[in-house]
Design an enzyme around this catalytic site. Structure first.
Site, short mmCIF file in Angstrom:
data_model
loop_
_atom_site.label_atom_id
_atom_site.label_comp_id
_atom_site.label_asym_id
_atom_site.label_seq_id
_atom_site.Cartn_x
_atom_site.Cartn_y
_atom_site.Cartn_z
N THR A 181 38.07 32.03 47.86
CA THR A 181 37.20 33.12 47.36
C THR A 181 35.96 32.72 47.19
O THR A 181 35.78 31.49 47.17
CB THR A 181 38.18 33.36 46.09
OG1 THR A 181 39.38 33.97 46.45
CG2 THR A 181 37.48 34.22 45.07
N ARG A 209 48.47 44.30 49.36
CA ARG A 209 48.79 43.23 48.29
C ARG A 209 47.29 43.26 47.72
O ARG A 209 46.13 43.04 48.38
CB ARG A 209 49.01 42.07 48.97
CG ARG A 209 49.05 40.85 47.88
CD ARG A 209 47.77 40.01 47.56
NE ARG A 209 47.86 38.59 47.00
CZ ARG A 209 46.80 38.12 46.71
NH1 ARG A 209 45.86 38.35 47.16
NH2 ARG A 209 47.00 37.14 45.74
N VAL A 210 47.38 43.42 46.24
CA VAL A 210 46.10 43.53 45.52
C VAL A 210 46.44 42.21 44.77
O VAL A 210 47.29 41.65 44.17
CB VAL A 210 45.67 44.55 44.75
CG1 VAL A 210 44.68 44.16 43.77
CG2 VAL A 210 45.71 45.62 45.41
N GLY A 211 45.33 41.19 44.69
CA GLY A 211 45.30 39.80 43.95
C GLY A 211 44.53 39.86 42.68
O GLY A 211 44.56 41.13 42.16
N ASP A 212 44.33 38.74 42.12
CA ASP A 212 43.80 38.67 40.98
C ASP A 212 42.16 39.11 40.80
O ASP A 212 41.85 39.72 39.88
CB ASP A 212 43.53 37.19 40.42
CG ASP A 212 42.79 36.41 41.58
OD1 ASP A 212 43.13 36.09 42.62
OD2 ASP A 212 41.88 35.85 40.92
N THR A 232 39.04 30.69 41.42
CA THR A 232 39.42 30.74 42.73
C THR A 232 40.78 30.20 42.88
O THR A 232 41.10 29.62 41.81
CB THR A 232 38.69 30.15 43.71
OG1 THR A 232 39.23 29.81 45.18
CG2 THR A 232 38.23 28.91 43.06
N GLY A 233 41.81 30.58 43.72
CA GLY A 233 43.16 29.94 43.68
C GLY A 233 44.08 31.06 44.04
O GLY A 233 43.80 32.18 44.51
N GLY A 235 46.23 33.92 43.50
CA GLY A 235 45.96 35.26 42.83
C GLY A 235 47.20 35.49 42.08
O GLY A 235 46.89 35.90 40.87
N1 GLY Z 1 42.32 34.45 44.38
C1 GLY Z 1 42.33 35.46 45.43
C2 GLY Z 1 43.45 35.93 45.75
O1 GLY Z 1 44.65 35.22 45.52
O2 GLY Z 1 43.45 37.12 46.26
#
Ligand code: GLY
Length: 323
Positions: A181, A209-212, A232-233, A235
Site C-alpha cells: 500500500t 473485498r474492501v480493506g482497511d 500498511t499491512g 487490512g
Molecule cells: N492494507 C491494505 C489492504 O489490506 O487492503
C-alpha cells in the site's frame, strides 16, 4: 512550524530486483510533496501529491501496479483526511481510474459523504470529469505474474485466512508481504496535519473485498490536536484494531509517535496476528516510520534533510540540496 512529510511504499515483501526502485520512488514522492510544503502549501495538498506520485509509479500496489483480485481485475481503495476539520473522503473497489486518491479528495470536498464504492464511485468520477483509463493500463507484467502464481492451490494467503487455517506469523510475514500500500502524512507551516493512503488491496482478494484503507481510523487518521497516521499491512487485521485511531489514542495519552506506533503494532501482532507498518507525525512535527514486517520503504523530509530507510533499524540522511 517546520513542515514535515513522511511517506511509505508498503510493508510488503520486496524482491531484490525491486528494492532500488521502491526506495527511489518513496524518496521522489517525499521530495515532490516537500516542495509544496516549502512554498507554504497545505498538508492536504502535500499528502495528495505524494500518493499520486506513488500511484503513478508501477513499483507500488496502488494505481498503476495494483495487485489483481481473484478474477484478475483491478479494484482499488483510497482515503484522504484533513486534520483541521476531521473531514475525510474515500473510495472503495473503484475501477478504471489512474488516481483513486484524487477521487477521494473530490468525495471529501464535493459530496456530503465519506466514502463512495464501486459503480457509485465510477459514476461520481465521470460526473467530476475524471478521465477513465483502460483497466489493462493499471496492470503490470509483475501483477499478472503474481496473480497467476497465487492461483496455485495452497499459495494464496487469502485462503489461509478465509478458511481459518492455523498459520504461523512467519508464514504471514512472507505471504502477506505480497501485498503493499502507499501512504503519506504531513504537517504544514500552519500546523495542519493530513493523511492519505491508497492501495490495490490484497493479492487475489475476493472480488468486492474492501480493506482497511477507505475506512476512517483504520486506513488513515488525522487530527490537528494530536497528529496523523497512515498504515500498511494486512487490512483485516488493521480494521480489527482500528490501527490509526489506536495510534492517535496512544498519543492523546501522552506517548511519543514512536512509542504509540510500536505499542499499536505490537498489539495488532499479538492480538490478531497482524503484520504491518505505519508512518506517524504528531502536532509538534515529530515523526516516525515503524513496521513489524521485514521491510518497508519509507522516506521523510524535515528541515531540508531527506531521511529514508528500508530494513528495520535502518535510516540514512541526505541534505535536500545534494539531491
Ligand atoms: N492494507 C491494505 C489492504 O489490506 O487492503
Amino acid at each position: 512550524m517546520l513542515p514535515v512529510i513522511v511517506v511509505h511504499g508498503g510493508a510488503g515483501l520486496v524482491g531484490a530486483e525491486r528494492l532500488e526502485g521502491s526506495c527511489r520512488g518513496v524518496q521522489e514522492a517525499a521530495l515532490a510533496a516537500y516542495r509544496i510544503l516549502q512554498q507554504g502549501g497545505s498538508a492536504l495538498d502535500a499528502v495528495e501529491e505524494a500518493v499520486v506520485k506513488m500511484e503513478d509509479n508501477p513499483m507500488y500496489n496502488a494505481g498503476c501496479g495494483s495487485v489483481l483480485n481473484e478474477l484478475g481485475e483491478v479494484e482499488m481503495d483510497a482515503i484522504i483526511m484533513d486534520g483541521k476539520t476531521l473531514a475525510s473522503g474515500a473510495v472503495s473497489a473503484v475501477r478504471g481510474i489512474a488516481n483513486p486518491i484524487k477521487l477521494s479528495r473530490l468525495v471529501m470536498e464535493k459530496t456530503q459523504h465519506l466514502c463512495l464504492t464501486a459503480e457509485g464511485a465510477s459514476r461520481f468520477a465521470k460526473a467530476m470529469g475524471v478521465p477513465e483509463v483502460e483497466e489493462e493500463s493499471l496492470k503490470t507484467d509483475y501483477s499478472r505474474k503474481r496473480w497467476v502464481e497465487n492461483l496455485a492451490p495452497g499459495s494464496n494467503p487469502v485462503e489461509s485466512q478465509m478458511y481459518g487455517k492455523s498459520v504461523s506469523v512467519s508464514f504471514l510475514n512472507q505471504n502477506r508481504g505480497k501485498m503493499g500500500t502507499v501512504g503519506a502524512v504531513a504537517i504544514d507551516s500552519q500546523g495542519n496535519v493530513a493523511s492519505a493512503t491508497s492501495t490495490g488491496g490484497m493479492l487475489n482478494k475476493m472480488a468486492g473485498r474492501v480493506g482497511d484503507t477507505p475506512c476512517v481510523g483504520c486506513g488513515a487518521y488525522a487530527d490537528n490536536l494530536f497528529g496523523a497516521a497512515s498504515p500498511t499491512g494486512h487490512g483485516e487485521a488493521i480494521m480489527k484494531v482500528t490501527l490509526c485511531r489506536l495510534i492517535l489514542f496512544h498519543m492523546e495519552q501522552g506517548m511519543s509517535p514512536e512509542k504509540a506506533a510500536d505499542t499499536a503494532l505490537e498489539y495488532m501482532k499479538t492480538r490478531v496476528q497482524g503484520i504491518g507498518g505505519v508512518i506517524v507525525v504528531n502536532s509538534s512535527g515529530d515523526w516516525v516510520a515503524r513496521f513489524t514486517s521485514e521491510k518497508m520503504p519509507w522516506a521523510a523530509v524535515k528541515n531540508d534533510q531527506l531521511h529514508y530507510g528500508f530494513y528495520k533499524g535502518e535510516s540514512f540522511t541526505l541534505p535536500v540540496s545534494s539531491i
